[in-house]
Design a protein around this motif. Structure first.
Motif, PDB file in Angstrom:
ATOM      1  N   THR A 128      56.167  55.194  -7.628  1.00 39.93           N
ATOM      2  CA  THR A 128      56.149  56.474  -8.331  1.00 39.93           C
ATOM      3  C   THR A 128      57.239  56.430  -9.397  1.00 39.93           C
ATOM      4  OG1 THR A 128      57.672  57.507  -6.750  1.00 39.93           O
ATOM      5  CG2 THR A 128      55.326  57.786  -6.339  1.00 39.93           C
ATOM      6  N   VAL A 129      56.937  57.080 -10.518  1.00 39.47           N
ATOM      7  CA  VAL A 129      57.885  57.058 -11.640  1.00 39.47           C
ATOM      8  C   VAL A 129      57.703  58.309 -12.477  1.00 39.47           C
ATOM      9  CG1 VAL A 129      56.274  55.724 -13.083  1.00 39.47           C
ATOM     10  CG2 VAL A 129      58.714  55.656 -13.590  1.00 39.47           C
ATOM     11  N   GLN A 130      58.810  58.861 -12.948  1.00 45.46           N
ATOM     12  CA  GLN A 130      58.710  59.945 -13.916  1.00 45.46           C
ATOM     13  C   GLN A 130      58.174  59.341 -15.209  1.00 45.46           C
ATOM     14  OE1 GLN A 130      62.373  62.209 -14.067  1.00 45.46           O
ATOM     15  NE2 GLN A 130      62.409  62.449 -11.841  1.00 45.46           N
ATOM     16  N   THR A 131      57.134  59.967 -15.773  1.00 41.45           N
ATOM     17  CA  THR A 131      56.436  59.313 -16.892  1.00 41.45           C
ATOM     18  C   THR A 131      57.310  59.152 -18.127  1.00 41.45           C
ATOM     19  OG1 THR A 131      55.442  61.446 -17.431  1.00 41.45           O
ATOM     20  CG2 THR A 131      54.112  59.925 -16.140  1.00 41.45           C
ATOM     21  N   GLU A 132      58.392  59.921 -18.212  1.00 37.27           N
ATOM     22  CA  GLU A 132      59.313  59.758 -19.352  1.00 37.27           C
ATOM     23  C   GLU A 132      60.222  58.536 -19.194  1.00 37.27           C
ATOM     24  OE1 GLU A 132      61.475  63.054 -21.004  1.00 37.27           O
ATOM     25  OE2 GLU A 132      60.044  64.447 -20.138  1.00 37.27           O
ATOM     26  N   ASN A 133      60.211  57.941 -18.024  1.00 38.08           N
ATOM     27  CA  ASN A 133      61.080  56.790 -17.744  1.00 38.08           C
ATOM     28  C   ASN A 133      60.417  55.514 -18.275  1.00 38.08           C
ATOM     29  OD1 ASN A 133      62.858  54.931 -16.722  1.00 38.08           O
ATOM     30  ND2 ASN A 133      62.833  55.720 -14.619  1.00 38.08           N
ATOM     31  N   ALA A 134      60.501  55.329 -19.599  1.00 39.16           N
ATOM     32  CA  ALA A 134      59.730  54.268 -20.262  1.00 39.16           C
ATOM     33  C   ALA A 134      60.061  52.876 -19.739  1.00 39.16           C
ATOM     34  CB  ALA A 134      59.968  54.342 -21.764  1.00 39.16           C
ATOM     35  N   ALA A 135      61.330  52.612 -19.451  1.00 43.26           N
ATOM     36  CA  ALA A 135      61.704  51.262 -18.985  1.00 43.26           C
ATOM     37  C   ALA A 135      61.062  50.978 -17.626  1.00 43.26           C
ATOM     38  CB  ALA A 135      63.223  51.141 -18.899  1.00 43.26           C
ATOM     39  N   SER A 136      61.108  51.980 -16.739  1.00 40.11           N
ATOM     40  CA  SER A 136      60.548  51.763 -15.407  1.00 40.11           C
ATOM     41  C   SER A 136      59.022  51.673 -15.460  1.00 40.11           C
ATOM     42  CB  SER A 136      60.987  52.896 -14.468  1.00 40.11           C
ATOM     43  OG  SER A 136      60.824  52.520 -13.131  1.00 40.11           O
ATOM     44  N   VAL A 137      58.412  52.499 -16.303  1.00 34.61           N
ATOM     45  CA  VAL A 137      56.950  52.407 -16.479  1.00 34.61           C
ATOM     46  C   VAL A 137      56.587  51.004 -16.966  1.00 34.61           C
ATOM     47  CG1 VAL A 137      55.017  53.208 -17.915  1.00 34.61           C
ATOM     48  CG2 VAL A 137      56.574  54.880 -16.859  1.00 34.61           C
ATOM     49  N   ARG A 138      57.397  50.484 -17.874  1.00 34.77           N
ATOM     50  CA  ARG A 138      57.117  49.134 -18.430  1.00 34.77           C
ATOM     51  C   ARG A 138      57.244  48.065 -17.334  1.00 34.77           C
ATOM     52  NH1 ARG A 138      54.319  46.027 -20.691  1.00 34.77           N
ATOM     53  NH2 ARG A 138      55.199  44.213 -21.727  1.00 34.77           N
ATOM     54  N   VAL A 139      58.248  48.185 -16.480  1.00 31.70           N
ATOM     55  CA  VAL A 139      58.385  47.220 -15.376  1.00 31.70           C
ATOM     56  C   VAL A 139      57.132  47.277 -14.499  1.00 31.70           C
ATOM     57  CG1 VAL A 139      59.708  46.628 -13.289  1.00 31.70           C
ATOM     58  CG2 VAL A 139      60.921  47.292 -15.378  1.00 31.70           C
ATOM     59  N   ILE A 140      56.700  48.498 -14.187  1.00 31.63           N
ATOM     60  CA  ILE A 140      55.510  48.682 -13.344  1.00 31.63           C
ATOM     61  C   ILE A 140      54.291  48.020 -13.990  1.00 31.63           C
ATOM     62  CG2 ILE A 140      53.873  50.463 -12.605  1.00 31.63           C
ATOM     63  CD1 ILE A 140      56.316  52.256 -11.993  1.00 31.63           C
ATOM     64  N   GLU A 141      54.171  48.226 -15.297  1.00 33.04           N
ATOM     65  CA  GLU A 141      53.015  47.635 -15.998  1.00 33.04           C
ATOM     66  C   GLU A 141      53.094  46.111 -15.993  1.00 33.04           C
ATOM     67  OE1 GLU A 141      52.206  51.296 -19.126  1.00 33.04           O
ATOM     68  OE2 GLU A 141      53.187  49.470 -19.838  1.00 33.04           O
ATOM     69  N   LYS A 142      54.311  45.595 -16.173  1.00 28.03           N
ATOM     70  CA  LYS A 142      54.454  44.123 -16.197  1.00 28.03           C
ATOM     71  C   LYS A 142      54.105  43.511 -14.841  1.00 28.03           C
ATOM     72  CE  LYS A 142      58.678  43.998 -18.094  1.00 28.03           C
ATOM     73  NZ  LYS A 142      59.922  43.358 -18.596  1.00 28.03           N
ATOM     74  N   LEU A 143      54.230  44.319 -13.792  1.00 30.10           N
ATOM     75  CA  LEU A 143      53.877  43.840 -12.455  1.00 30.10           C
ATOM     76  C   LEU A 143      52.370  43.887 -12.205  1.00 30.10           C
ATOM     77  CD1 LEU A 143      56.739  45.592 -10.494  1.00 30.10           C
ATOM     78  CD2 LEU A 143      56.460  43.112 -10.770  1.00 30.10           C
ATOM     79  N   GLY A 144      51.643  44.488 -13.133  1.00 26.30           N
ATOM     80  CA  GLY A 144      50.196  44.552 -12.976  1.00 26.30           C
ATOM     81  C   GLY A 144      49.719  45.726 -12.150  1.00 26.30           C
ATOM     82  N   MET A 145      50.576  46.734 -11.962  1.00 34.26           N
ATOM     83  CA  MET A 145      50.163  47.903 -11.183  1.00 34.26           C
ATOM     84  C   MET A 145      49.334  48.837 -12.067  1.00 34.26           C
ATOM     85  SD  MET A 145      53.676  48.648  -9.039  1.00 34.26           S
ATOM     86  CE  MET A 145      52.902  49.222  -7.517  1.00 34.26           C
ATOM     87  N   THR A 146      48.440  49.585 -11.459  1.00 44.45           N
ATOM     88  CA  THR A 146      47.601  50.504 -12.231  1.00 44.45           C
ATOM     89  C   THR A 146      47.873  51.948 -11.820  1.00 44.45           C
ATOM     90  OG1 THR A 146      45.818  50.175 -10.655  1.00 44.45           O
ATOM     91  CG2 THR A 146      45.735  48.871 -12.670  1.00 44.45           C
ATOM     92  N   ARG A 147      47.781  52.833 -12.823  1.00 43.17           N
ATOM     93  CA  ARG A 147      48.091  54.248 -12.587  1.00 43.17           C
ATOM     94  C   ARG A 147      46.925  54.933 -11.874  1.00 43.17           C
ATOM     95  NH1 ARG A 147      50.586  58.498 -16.981  1.00 43.17           N
ATOM     96  NH2 ARG A 147      52.069  56.795 -17.255  1.00 43.17           N
ATOM     97  N   ASP A 148      47.226  55.571 -10.748  1.00 42.58           N
ATOM     98  CA  ASP A 148      46.184  56.246  -9.967  1.00 42.58           C
ATOM     99  C   ASP A 148      46.090  57.728 -10.307  1.00 42.58           C
ATOM    100  OD1 ASP A 148      45.720  53.873  -8.603  1.00 42.58           O
ATOM    101  OD2 ASP A 148      47.226  54.323  -7.069  1.00 42.58           O
ATOM    102  N   ARG A 149      47.256  58.374 -10.514  1.00 43.17           N
ATOM    103  CA  ARG A 149      47.233  59.819 -10.753  1.00 43.17           C
ATOM    104  C   ARG A 149      48.615  60.255 -11.226  1.00 43.17           C
ATOM    105  NH1 ARG A 149      49.357  62.700  -6.099  1.00 43.17           N
ATOM    106  NH2 ARG A 149      50.015  61.156  -4.565  1.00 43.17           N
ATOM    107  N   THR A 150      48.685  61.491 -11.685  1.00 43.14           N
ATOM    108  CA  THR A 150      49.988  62.082 -12.005  1.00 43.14           C
ATOM    109  C   THR A 150      50.070  63.445 -11.328  1.00 43.14           C
ATOM    110  OG1 THR A 150      49.167  63.121 -14.015  1.00 43.14           O
ATOM    111  CG2 THR A 150      50.169  60.956 -14.272  1.00 43.14           C
ATOM    112  N   PHE A 151      51.308  63.888 -11.112  1.00 43.39           N
ATOM    113  CA  PHE A 151      51.517  65.233 -10.582  1.00 43.39           C
ATOM    114  C   PHE A 151      52.853  65.749 -11.103  1.00 43.39           C
ATOM    115  CE2 PHE A 151      53.457  62.372  -7.511  1.00 43.39           C
ATOM    116  CZ  PHE A 151      54.608  63.031  -7.084  1.00 43.39           C
ATOM    117  N   GLN A 152      53.073  67.041 -10.934  1.00 39.93           N
ATOM    118  CA  GLN A 152      54.323  67.659 -11.383  1.00 39.93           C
ATOM    119  C   GLN A 152      55.266  67.809 -10.195  1.00 39.93           C
ATOM    120  OE1 GLN A 152      55.283  68.844 -14.546  1.00 39.93           O
ATOM    121  NE2 GLN A 152      53.454  67.814 -15.362  1.00 39.93           N
TER     122      GLN A 152
END
Ligand code: COA
Length: 173
Positions: A128-152
């Motif tokens: 799970t990651v706050q979507t504004e956390n661009a560096a962490s989102v990028r790490v997740i993407e580099k690992l090949g993970m896929t986004r399932d959903r978002t929530f507040q």
């Protein structure tokens, strides 16, 4: 107790009681904590609780968010590992600011993926990651993970990612 394999620049280990000061320096840095929960730095008591909880989880589940050590200096630089959610384990990471931007989080997370699949026998991991956390989102993407959903959560958008370990894309080491 098994540990993720050492990578080129980092090694993993269980937590020691005397890690509190070094980890507190990281957890009380407002820039490090900007996208963690409510964005507030932690008081030292919260870091003590974190180390106790991780040590208990390692004992009970065989994994945790391990301490990350810079091989060249022997310094504690943060953590990376898995949280037992009672369902699909959640991968997470946090590094001291001086160590950002060198590919270390991706290197550590790739080692945790290897360990999760090859030693722990896990088939799936989530993040799970706050979507504004661009560096962490990028790490997740580099690992090949896929986004399932978002929530507040507390007025912040959080994305949930997951990945089948057998088919994960391994970033270059
Ligand atoms: C998230 C974190 C662990 C990343 O560590 P890191 O070692 O710098 O990560 P890496 O170098 O492996 O990869 C970061 C990627 O994000 C990119 N990136 C960094 N800042 C970015 C930004 N503001 N916008 C877009 N991309 C960014 C980098 O360019 C890199 O991608 P690339 O390899 O394609 O160039 C580190 O920033 C951190 O500890 N943050 C604070 C704690 C935290 O937010 N933890 C995660 C909670 S979900």
């Amino acid at each position: 107790m098994s540990l993720p394999p050492n990578s080129e620049r980092i090694m993993f280990r269980a937590w020691h009681d005397d890690d509190v000061a070094a980890l507190h320096a990281i957890n009380s840095d407002p820039q490090v904590m900007r996208f963690v929960a409510d964005g507030q730095g932690w008081p030292i008591s919260r870091t003590q609780q974190f180390i106790k909880a991780a040590s208990d989880m390692l004992e009970q589940s065989g994994f945790c968010q391990w301490a990350l050590i810079d091989k060249s200096s022997g310094c504690l630089i943060g953590f990376c590992g898995l949280v037992d959610t009672g369902d699909v384990p959640e991968i997470g990471w946090r590094l001291a600011r001086d160590y950002w931007g060198r590919g270390l989080a991706t290197e550590a997370a790739a080692a945790v993926f290897d360990h999760a699949r090859d030693t722990l026998g896990l088939s799936r991991v989530m993040a799970t990651v706050q979507t504004e956390n661009a560096a962490s989102v990028r790490v997740i993407e580099k690992l090949g993970m896929t986004r399932d959903r978002t929530f507040q959560r507390d007025g912040r958008e959080v994305a949930v990612y997951s990945c089948c370990l057998a088919s994960s894309v391994r970033p270059p080491r």
